[in-house]
Design a protein around this motif. Sequence first.
Motif, mmCIF file in Angstrom:
data_model
loop_
_atom_site.group_PDB
_atom_site.id
_atom_site.type_symbol
_atom_site.label_atom_id
_atom_site.label_comp_id
_atom_site.label_asym_id
_atom_site.label_seq_id
_atom_site.Cartn_x
_atom_site.Cartn_y
_atom_site.Cartn_z
ATOM 1 N N SER A 143 18.921 47.194 -71.136
ATOM 2 C CA SER A 143 18.460 46.974 -69.759
ATOM 3 C C SER A 143 19.284 45.721 -69.271
ATOM 4 O O SER A 143 18.972 44.449 -69.607
ATOM 5 C CB SER A 143 16.701 46.816 -69.788
ATOM 6 O OG SER A 143 16.037 47.813 -70.170
ATOM 7 N N LYS A 177 19.210 42.746 -66.526
ATOM 8 C CA LYS A 177 18.328 41.941 -65.756
ATOM 9 C C LYS A 177 18.373 42.291 -64.183
ATOM 10 O O LYS A 177 17.298 42.172 -63.500
ATOM 11 C CB LYS A 177 18.703 40.576 -65.757
ATOM 12 C CG LYS A 177 18.691 39.990 -67.121
ATOM 13 C CD LYS A 177 19.083 38.413 -67.270
ATOM 14 C CE LYS A 177 18.997 37.793 -68.529
ATOM 15 N NZ LYS A 177 19.456 36.467 -68.567
ATOM 16 N N ALA A 178 19.348 43.069 -63.595
ATOM 17 C CA ALA A 178 19.693 43.062 -62.188
ATOM 18 C C ALA A 178 18.918 44.369 -61.733
ATOM 19 O O ALA A 178 18.775 44.262 -60.611
ATOM 20 C CB ALA A 178 21.130 43.419 -62.036
ATOM 21 N N GLY A 179 18.378 44.810 -62.493
ATOM 22 C CA GLY A 179 17.369 46.040 -62.370
ATOM 23 C C GLY A 179 15.878 45.762 -61.918
ATOM 24 O O GLY A 179 15.184 46.446 -61.483
ATOM 25 N N GLY A 180 15.798 44.447 -61.813
ATOM 26 C CA GLY A 180 14.307 43.787 -61.392
ATOM 27 C C GLY A 180 13.554 43.756 -62.678
ATOM 28 O O GLY A 180 13.962 43.654 -63.823
ATOM 29 N N ARG A 181 12.091 43.717 -62.544
ATOM 30 C CA ARG A 181 11.098 43.300 -63.384
ATOM 31 C C ARG A 181 11.075 44.311 -64.805
ATOM 32 O O ARG A 181 10.727 43.960 -65.786
ATOM 33 C CB ARG A 181 9.701 43.243 -62.811
ATOM 34 C CG ARG A 181 9.551 42.339 -61.801
ATOM 35 C CD ARG A 181 8.013 42.069 -61.372
ATOM 36 N NE ARG A 181 7.040 41.835 -62.460
ATOM 37 C CZ ARG A 181 5.923 41.844 -62.176
ATOM 38 N NH1 ARG A 181 5.352 41.829 -61.092
ATOM 39 N NH2 ARG A 181 5.021 41.188 -63.361
ATOM 40 N N ASP A 182 11.594 45.660 -64.376
ATOM 41 C CA ASP A 182 11.655 46.595 -65.555
ATOM 42 C C ASP A 182 13.157 46.701 -65.797
ATOM 43 O O ASP A 182 13.434 47.669 -66.602
ATOM 44 C CB ASP A 182 10.892 47.865 -65.137
ATOM 45 C CG ASP A 182 9.483 47.355 -65.130
ATOM 46 O OD1 ASP A 182 8.936 47.208 -65.882
ATOM 47 O OD2 ASP A 182 8.952 47.927 -63.946
ATOM 48 N N ALA A 236 17.592 47.916 -65.566
ATOM 49 C CA ALA A 236 18.230 48.889 -65.280
ATOM 50 C C ALA A 236 18.624 49.530 -66.541
ATOM 51 O O ALA A 236 19.455 48.574 -67.061
ATOM 52 C CB ALA A 236 19.137 48.735 -64.196
ATOM 53 N N THR A 285 14.871 53.254 -65.776
ATOM 54 C CA THR A 285 14.478 52.162 -66.849
ATOM 55 C C THR A 285 14.345 52.856 -67.942
ATOM 56 O O THR A 285 14.032 53.892 -68.278
ATOM 57 C CB THR A 285 13.225 51.525 -66.093
ATOM 58 O OG1 THR A 285 12.093 52.587 -66.434
ATOM 59 C CG2 THR A 285 13.260 51.072 -64.699
ATOM 60 N N SER A 293 18.378 41.868 -70.106
ATOM 61 C CA SER A 293 17.003 41.538 -70.589
ATOM 62 C C SER A 293 16.767 41.982 -72.032
ATOM 63 O O SER A 293 17.715 42.705 -72.583
ATOM 64 C CB SER A 293 15.937 42.135 -69.599
ATOM 65 O OG SER A 293 15.908 43.475 -69.525
#
Length: 328
Positions: free
Chosen positions: A5, A7-12, A14, A34, A72
């Motif tokens: 995943s 980090k650029a995908g936000g809290r959950d 990408a 996600t 992440s």
Amino acid sequence: MKLGSLKAGGRDGALVIVSRDLDRFVEAKGIAATMQQALDNWTDIAPRLEALAKQLDGREVAGEPFDATLFSSPLPRAYQWADGSAYLSHMRLVRKARGAELPANAAKDPLLYQGGSDAFLAPTDGISLGDPDWGLDFEAEIAVVTDDVPAGVTADQARGHIKLIMLCNDISLRNVMKPELQKGFGFFQSKPASAFSPVCVTPNELGSAWDGGKVSLPLVSTFNGEEFGRPDAGTDLSFDFSQLIAHAAMTRSLAAGTIVGSGTVSNEDYRSVGSSCLQERRMIELLDEGEIKTAFMQAGDAIRIEMFDARGTSIFGAIEQRVVASRK
């Protein structure tokens, strides 16, 4: 198949597919946004992810260069994180540190605690140390991720619910832990956010090293640039993941995206293979030399946790973290 995943995908995060050689990755756009979405619909989505993974490995898709700092933890947050203590050699040593005996049924009934899962550290994030006296320690572990697990599942049935495998640094504050556990209500303050490897893999990626319930490969911890331990994760394991999952699901179902940890990987031959946490080393010193020489982690200390296949290739990428003093 290897997944991660960004980090650029936000809290959950990408969702991305990572090449077998950890050289490149490609986003799973149009398949699942996600990791959690993929797990929620695993039967339908996994084959599509596998098709893209084959294209990436066959260089039909170019992808982007793999860089662990972009990643992440595979699940940046999870609905559930349940960590076990499946290695009795570890249990004996760390309980000795706090003057506690093994439970009478320790060899027959697994221990699990409910960890904090609302936010995990990324595999290259710093470990914040609020107080040097807290006794900061790393704990190198294996973890699995499930799909939906029904209540009352048997250990044999639980094997089919293990969809992904990864590494974990289950961070502990040893000097906060002892008085906390004396209250008789479990961990909380002594267990800050854990970190997981940048990549998780489907069981078939491990080949013969995976038997459906455990990984039989050394888990290598490197502390401040020197190898600290390489116990085999499949040796001296009292409860495999199928047993831990069945134990967790005895009275309740487990939602897709549940993470189950093995606890600190440890072998009975710890003097030869080393340890997966500082507390074990401290207790070995006390037993062998009559005094503790190893200090807990301080600002600037670095830990790297990694597992390699029979050819010496990194499977999950590395958890590589440095301790940073938190600002007050």
